[in-house]
Design a protein around this motif. Sequence first.
Motif, PDB file in Angstrom:
ATOM      1  N   SER A 155       0.819  -1.217   0.000  1.00  0.00           N
ATOM      2  CA  SER A 155       0.000   0.000   0.000  1.00  0.00           C
ATOM      3  C   SER A 155       0.853   1.268   0.000  1.00  0.00           C
ATOM      4  O   SER A 155       1.979   1.293   0.492  1.00  0.00           O
ATOM      5  N   ARG A 156       0.248   2.323  -0.536  1.00  0.00           N
ATOM      6  CA  ARG A 156       0.814   3.662  -0.486  1.00  0.00           C
ATOM      7  C   ARG A 156      -0.040   4.498   0.464  1.00  0.00           C
ATOM      8  O   ARG A 156      -1.260   4.522   0.351  1.00  0.00           O
ATOM      9  N   VAL A 157       0.639   5.176   1.383  1.00  0.00           N
ATOM     10  CA  VAL A 157      -0.068   5.917   2.425  1.00  0.00           C
ATOM     11  C   VAL A 157       0.395   7.371   2.406  1.00  0.00           C
ATOM     12  O   VAL A 157       1.596   7.653   2.386  1.00  0.00           O
ATOM     13  N   LEU A 158      -0.568   8.283   2.422  1.00  0.00           N
ATOM     14  CA  LEU A 158      -0.272   9.706   2.510  1.00  0.00           C
ATOM     15  C   LEU A 158      -0.494  10.170   3.946  1.00  0.00           C
ATOM     16  O   LEU A 158      -1.613  10.097   4.465  1.00  0.00           O
ATOM     17  N   VAL A 159       0.575  10.620   4.590  1.00  0.00           N
ATOM     18  CA  VAL A 159       0.501  11.120   5.963  1.00  0.00           C
ATOM     19  C   VAL A 159       0.260  12.630   5.906  1.00  0.00           C
ATOM     20  O   VAL A 159       1.022  13.362   5.284  1.00  0.00           O
ATOM     21  N   ILE A 160      -0.800  13.076   6.555  1.00  0.00           N
ATOM     22  CA  ILE A 160      -1.116  14.498   6.590  1.00  0.00           C
ATOM     23  C   ILE A 160      -0.544  15.111   7.863  1.00  0.00           C
ATOM     24  O   ILE A 160      -0.931  14.738   8.969  1.00  0.00           O
ATOM     25  N   GLY A 161       0.396  16.022   7.688  1.00  0.00           N
ATOM     26  CA  GLY A 161       1.003  16.720   8.813  1.00  0.00           C
ATOM     27  C   GLY A 161       2.287  16.076   9.261  1.00  0.00           C
ATOM     28  O   GLY A 161       2.293  14.936   9.728  1.00  0.00           O
ATOM     29  N   LEU A 162       3.399  16.803   9.118  1.00  0.00           N
ATOM     30  CA  LEU A 162       4.684  16.310   9.611  1.00  0.00           C
ATOM     31  C   LEU A 162       5.054  16.976  10.931  1.00  0.00           C
ATOM     32  O   LEU A 162       5.756  16.392  11.749  1.00  0.00           O
ATOM     33  N   ALA A 163       4.606  18.208  11.140  1.00  0.00           N
ATOM     34  CA  ALA A 163       4.899  18.922  12.378  1.00  0.00           C
ATOM     35  C   ALA A 163       4.283  18.200  13.570  1.00  0.00           C
ATOM     36  O   ALA A 163       3.313  17.466  13.435  1.00  0.00           O
ATOM     37  N   TYR A 164       4.832  18.444  14.748  1.00  0.00           N
ATOM     38  CA  TYR A 164       4.339  17.722  15.923  1.00  0.00           C
ATOM     39  C   TYR A 164       3.017  18.275  16.437  1.00  0.00           C
ATOM     40  O   TYR A 164       2.306  17.605  17.182  1.00  0.00           O
ATOM     41  N   LYS A 165       2.668  19.520  16.048  1.00  0.00           N
ATOM     42  CA  LYS A 165       1.383  20.090  16.433  1.00  0.00           C
ATOM     43  C   LYS A 165       0.880  20.967  15.304  1.00  0.00           C
ATOM     44  O   LYS A 165       1.634  21.354  14.412  1.00  0.00           O
TER      45      LYS A 165
END
Length: 439
Positions: free
Chosen positions: A325-335
Amino acid sequence: MALLDRIGARDAKVAVLGLGYVGLPLAVTCGKAGFAVLGFDIDPTKIVQIDAGRSYIEAVSDADLQALTGSGHLSATTDFTRLGACDVIVICVPTPLTRHREPDLSFITRTCDQIAACLRPGQLVVLESTTYPGTTTGPVKAILESGGLRSGQDFFLGFSPEREDPGNRAFTTATIPKVVAGDGAQAQALVEAFYGAVFERIVPVSSPSAAEAVKITENVFRAVNIALVNELKVIYDAMGIDIWEVIEAAKTKPFGYMPFYPGPGLGGHCIPIDPYYLTWKSREYDLTTRFIELAGEINSAMPRHVIGRLAEALDQRLGRALSRSRVLVIGLAYKKNVPDIRESPSLKLIELIGERGGVAEYHDPYVPAIPRTRAYGPLTGQASVPLERDIIAGFDAVLISTDHDGIDYAAIAEAASLIIDTRNVFGRLGLPMDKVVKA
């Protein structure tokens, strides 16, 4: 006392060592209060940007930098030999953990070595870096006294914990109450006078160790309570109960309850790190910190829990293995709404997806590319992908890790095949939930 008079007249020259998320806002705040400030950093690119009036931190505007540099109230340098010309020296350097989760005071000790080489009678040195109780009057004091000058007699020493909260627009540096403490009566008077001239309210405590304990206590409180709701999330999910619904109802009680919220793990420069400073120090007294250590275990386990939910949802809803699978993670910042990625659980999520054989990419409007980090070197340089409907549709799943306000969640709801929401953003916004799995 000559220095006390100079502080009162705003004639004292202030040095701020470390021009990051804590040091630069402090330097600007001191400059606005009328002090001449000389900022120090080992990174020459920061010096160039400050001299050009270009801020690299959201809490500081270009206009503020330009006004202060133009008036001569703020300048910056990499030349630490200039410390001798300063009257008040404030240390704002990182205090990370080692790989064995023990305090890493190397930034503090190297900085103190540089101060000691230039230390002269009459100076005030204040540590702001978060650390375990006893650091200021222990290793910091020992290094500064190594040249023969004595704290409380020749120079003065204090501690005042930083309380910055990146992205919090309700408070500025100057409006956050400032806890202060000095090593002895004269140091206490100087610390109170200096910070009282810069901050709207100061909160004196009896000793540097007490001030160090204040900051540790604040972050232990948050870490333990976040761990509690993370554990409840897992339990209630197994029972078919929505933790977010429970919290929203519970917080209507006007007394005896304070809401904390679950997530994919802890991030930032404080909560994932600072409690372990107390855990480490407590061993010196043959005491254990069971609550703190258990909270650390629970919070550290959350990224793996999220990836487990992702793998389960891919299998049950799409008939796909995570390894394909390919997964798109939304948000890299910790907050949300900040560019700060320190200790961000998003980095761990991307790493774990890769370890399971999947492909993970990310979108974050605040982080165009992953900078070099100590723990996630192989991810360095990976760029944020555009958030367009055809790109979203090309991923098997979208994982909401950080719920920035500027994200087009409606587009995600429309184009994604599967959404793993760790922040309840779709529930809060009232968007369609048919593709959403809360994790």
